[in-house]
Structure formats: structure tokens, C-alpha cells
Design an enzyme around this catalytic site. Structure first.
Site, PDB file in Angstrom:
ATOM      1  N   GLU A   1       0.137   7.733  -7.163  1.00 29.13           N
ATOM      2  CA  GLU A   1      -0.872   6.685  -6.984  1.00 29.13           C
ATOM      3  C   GLU A   1      -1.641   6.857  -5.679  1.00 29.13           C
ATOM      4  OE1 GLU A   1       0.484   2.591  -6.730  1.00 29.13           O
ATOM      5  OE2 GLU A   1      -1.570   1.903  -6.371  1.00 29.13           O
TER       6      GLU A   1
ATOM      7  N   ASP B   1       6.642   2.674   9.608  1.00 29.35           N
ATOM      8  CA  ASP B   1       5.404   2.109  10.135  1.00 29.35           C
ATOM      9  C   ASP B   1       5.746   1.393  11.432  1.00 29.35           C
ATOM     10  OD1 ASP B   1       2.994   0.903  10.568  1.00 29.35           O
ATOM     11  OD2 ASP B   1       3.080  -0.443   8.846  1.00 29.35           O
TER      12      ASP B   1
ATOM     13  N   ASP C   1       4.027  -0.551  14.677  1.00 27.20           N
ATOM     14  CA  ASP C   1       2.741  -1.129  15.039  1.00 27.20           C
ATOM     15  C   ASP C   1       2.881  -1.902  16.355  1.00 27.20           C
ATOM     16  OD1 ASP C   1       0.126  -2.211  13.090  1.00 27.20           O
ATOM     17  OD2 ASP C   1       0.514  -3.090  15.059  1.00 27.20           O
TER      18      ASP C   1
END
Ligand SMILES: [Zn+2]
Length: 399
Positions: free
Chosen positions: A44, A105, A107
Site C-alpha cells: 500500500e 517514529d 518526534d
């Protein structure tokens, strides 16, 4: 202003960027490896178009289709999802996720509780050091503790970094397995209301924590001076709340309040106070055996978004996608170079396409270097995949 990035011009600039700079060929090869044994077309992709129109369940069979899709849709942002057992489609509710890189991830917004230089979307060279520490610690742990080798590090385009682990064992890891890796790497616990978020117990420290502390130590005093964690009243209060021993806490409070505001000086004084206190109180100090280490971890250890790692089909921004707000390229970088990487070195779509911008030449070179690092990771992944398939084939011959 020459070279100023204007988001409104993005739609005009992107077609050329995708054709001339986006490393389409190597990008498809990277995704292909991650798709084995399923074809590239089962992976995807998702696009965010101008005006935030969001297209999910896109897929491509080869580089030609990618180029056509780029030119047709001109995505402002490009995300990558999982590999399904069929071609991804919104209508297929029975499709199953078969593989997915193990992703991380990190951040800077998750550091707002500790960083003092910037808040929210802002980022500067000072707080970027938190990302450097995070990258070094996670990269080491993935290699030394889990044996992973095919690891890609990508700048998110604004205030964070992403890590993609493409080793076969990582790609086929189930959700509980991903959760276990994420939990293993998580040392900071508790929400906003919890003052002390790190508890390392009182047994010998695990080697991975020791290793992380060695990395933090390389930067700790520098960050202390950059961030001045303990120089304001609030900062000092938050620090004192991390000392669970009442006597030590009140002694520390009395001493530090009298000192100048320098966090480094306050920290060094706390250390000597702590050491004396431990010497004098012997067994009573078991619960603060690793207090110094716990404080360092609370201020500097990576703060992961664990849901991204745990989820099998969480979408993550693609390498070399443009960040629509900053115009910056999500460049691939080497973890060993993270310390030297400056945010101003990151190419922007503007600086790449407009050679009258001041940074153009340097940014062109940085873009080339980044693509080269990406290539090296993909080549090594392809080699590992070829060896794995050969081993699998030999195994099936033996039976
Ligand atoms: Zn900052």
C-alpha cells in the site's frame, strides 16, 4: 526573498522534483525487497494531495507506474503502508497484512516536557541533539540486541526521525512481537501527571541500559547547558520531584537554591551531595541506587511513539517525500553521521529546483549523498534477501 519556500508553489514544483530528484528506481527496489514473497503491487502507498485530499490503498507494479502516478496525482505527501496478501483495495475487507518493516517514529513534540529551547512544531540545532541521541541509542540496540542489519534512518522533514528495519525477521514480526520490541526500548513511563518517569530498580543494570547511558553521557553536560533544565523555578521544582528520598530532596533543594542559575553547576553539586548521602546512609539508599542514571534517562533517552511501532499497518512518511510545511526533503542519513547533520543542510524542494538560492549547490550535493546512502542500504538488503532465499531453497532440497 530569494529561496524562500512557498507552500503554494508546491504543486508547480513537485512534478519536476519527482522526475528529476526522487530516486524512483532505488525506491521501488527497496519496497520490492520488503515485499518478498509478495509482489510490489501488494504494497500500500498513500498520497496526500493538495487541499488535504487523502488517497489510501494505492499500489504500483513497477517504476513506470510510480512515475505515471506521480505525474497524474502530484502527491504533496507520500506515505508507505503494509504488504497485503492481495492488491490493496478499500473494498477488500478480507485482505490480510503479510509483512511490514518494523518502524520507529521519534518526534521532538514528545520532548516538550524537557526541552526549553522550542515547543511544538519548532525545532533548532539545540533540541536536534535529542534526535541524535535517540538515533544512536536505537540503532545500537537494534543491531547489538536484536541482530538487525538492514536499518534505514530518515529525517521526517520537520522535527523528527523515522527508522525502518527491513530484515526479513523484522518484516514478518507479528503485533505482539512488535510490541515486545517497543516495550524493550521504552524506559520512560507515565503521563503528564507523573513526575518521576524512570525506574531502573536496584539490580545490576542491563547492558542495553548501560550502553544507552554511555551514549547519553557523551552529550549530557552539553545538553544541560543548552537547555538549562534546572535554572528556572519550575525547572528546579520538576527536578526535585524526581528525588524520591525526602531527606536527600530537602538537602538538595536547600543547596541548589543558593547556587547561581547554571544548570551544570547545580547538577554537579547535586551529584556530590548524592554521593556523600549514599556513603553516609549505606543500605537505606537502595531505592535511589540509580537515581543519577534515572534522571539522565528521563531528560535524554528516546521517547518513542510506541503505537507506530506496535501497529502492523500504520502508515509512515516515505523517504524522499517532501514535507509540505517546510519544503524539506525527508533525506536518508547515516546514524554515524547524525551528530554532524545540521537542519540547515537538509535540501528543500526550492533549493534543489532553483539554482539561484544560496544553498543550492550544497543542497544538491547533500541530496546526492543521501540517495547514495539509500542505495547502500538497499544493496545490502538485496544481498541479504538473496542469501536468505538461497538458504531457504537449500533447506527445502534437503527435505
Ligand atoms: Zn530547539
Amino acid at each position: 526573498m530569494v529561496g524562500h519556500y512557498d507552500e503554494n508553489l508546491l504543486s508547480d514544483m513537485l512534478p519536476l522534483y519527482y522526475t528529476k530528484y526522487f530516486p524512483q528506481n532505488i525506491f521501488c527496489r527497496w519496497l520490492c525487497c520488503g515485499c518478498s514473497p509478495q509482489p510490489l503491487s501488494n504494497r500500500e502507498l498513500s498520497f496526500t494531495l493538495a487541499d488535504d485530499v487523502y488517497l489510501r490503498y494505492l499500489s504500483i507494479s513497477d517504476q513506470k507506474e510510480l512515475q505515471t502516478l506521480f505525474q497524474k496525482k502530484c502527491p504533496h505527501k507520500l506515505d508507505i503502508g503494509a504488504v497485503y496478501n492481495t492488491k490493496p483495495s478499500i473494498a477488500r475487507h478480507d485482505s490480510v497484512v503479510l509483512a511490514r518493516e518494523l518502524v520507529f517514529d521519534i518526534d521532538l513534540t514528545d520532548y516538550d516536557e524537557v526541552r526549553t529551547c522550542c515547543k511544538e512544531a519548532k525545532v533548532c540545532e539545540k533540541c536536534w541533539k535529542f534526535m541524535v541521541i535517540a538515533c544512536e541509542i536505537i540503532d545500537k540496540a537494534l543491531k547489538d540486541d536484536f541482530g538487525f542489519q538492514n536499518i534505514l534512518w530518515v529525517f521526517s522533514g520537520r522535527r523528527g526521525i523515522h527508522c525502518w528495519v527491513s530484515d526479513y525477521e523484522a518484516r514478518v514480526l507479528d503485533s505482539p512481537g512488535r510490541g515486545a520490541v517497543a516495550d524493550y526500548l521504552c524506559l520512560i513511563m507515565g503521563g503528564d501527571n507523573q513526575n518521576k518517569k524512570v525506574n531502573l530498580g536496584n539490580d545490576n543494570l542491563h547492558t542495553s541500559i548501560r550502553r544507552a547511558l554511555d551514549i547519553i553521557d557523551k552529550y549530557f553536560e552539553e545538553i544541560l547547558q543548552d537547555q538549562e533544565f534546572f535554572s528556572t523555578n519550575d525547572g528546579l521544582k520538576a527536578f526535585l520531584k524526581q528525588i524520591p528520598d525526602d531527606n536527600l530532596r530537602s538537602q538538595t533543594e536547600k543547596k541548589l537554591e543558593k547556587l547561581p542559575e547554571s544548570s551544570l553547576e547545580r547538577w554537579r553539586n547535586f551529584i556530590s551531595l548524592y554521593e556523600t548521602y549514599c556513603r553516609e546512609n549505606g543500605f537505606a539508599v537502595r531505592k535511589i541506587k540509580y537515581l543519577v542514571e534515572e534522571i539522565k534517562v528521563q531528560y535524554c533517552y528516546p521517547r518513542l511513539d510506541v503505537n507506530v511501532t506496535k501497529g502492523f499497518n500504520h502508515l509512515l512518511k516515505s523517504p524522499f517525500s517532501i514535507h509540505p510545511k517546510t519544503g524539506k526533503v525527508s533525506v536518508v542519513f547515516k546514524p554515524t553521521n547524525a551528530r554532524k547533520m545540521k537542519l540547515s543542510d537538509v535540501p528543500t524542494i526550492q533549493s534543489l529546483l532553483d539554482d539561484s538560492t544560496a544553498d543550492s549547490t550544497e543542497h544538491q550535493n547533500n541530496m546526492k549523498t543521501s540517495v547514495k546512502i539509500f542505495q547502500e542500504v538497499v544493496f545490502s538488503l538485496e544481498k541479504a534477501e538473496a542469501m536468505r532465499r538461497k538458504a531457504d531453497a537449500n533447506m527445502s532440497l534437503e527435505f
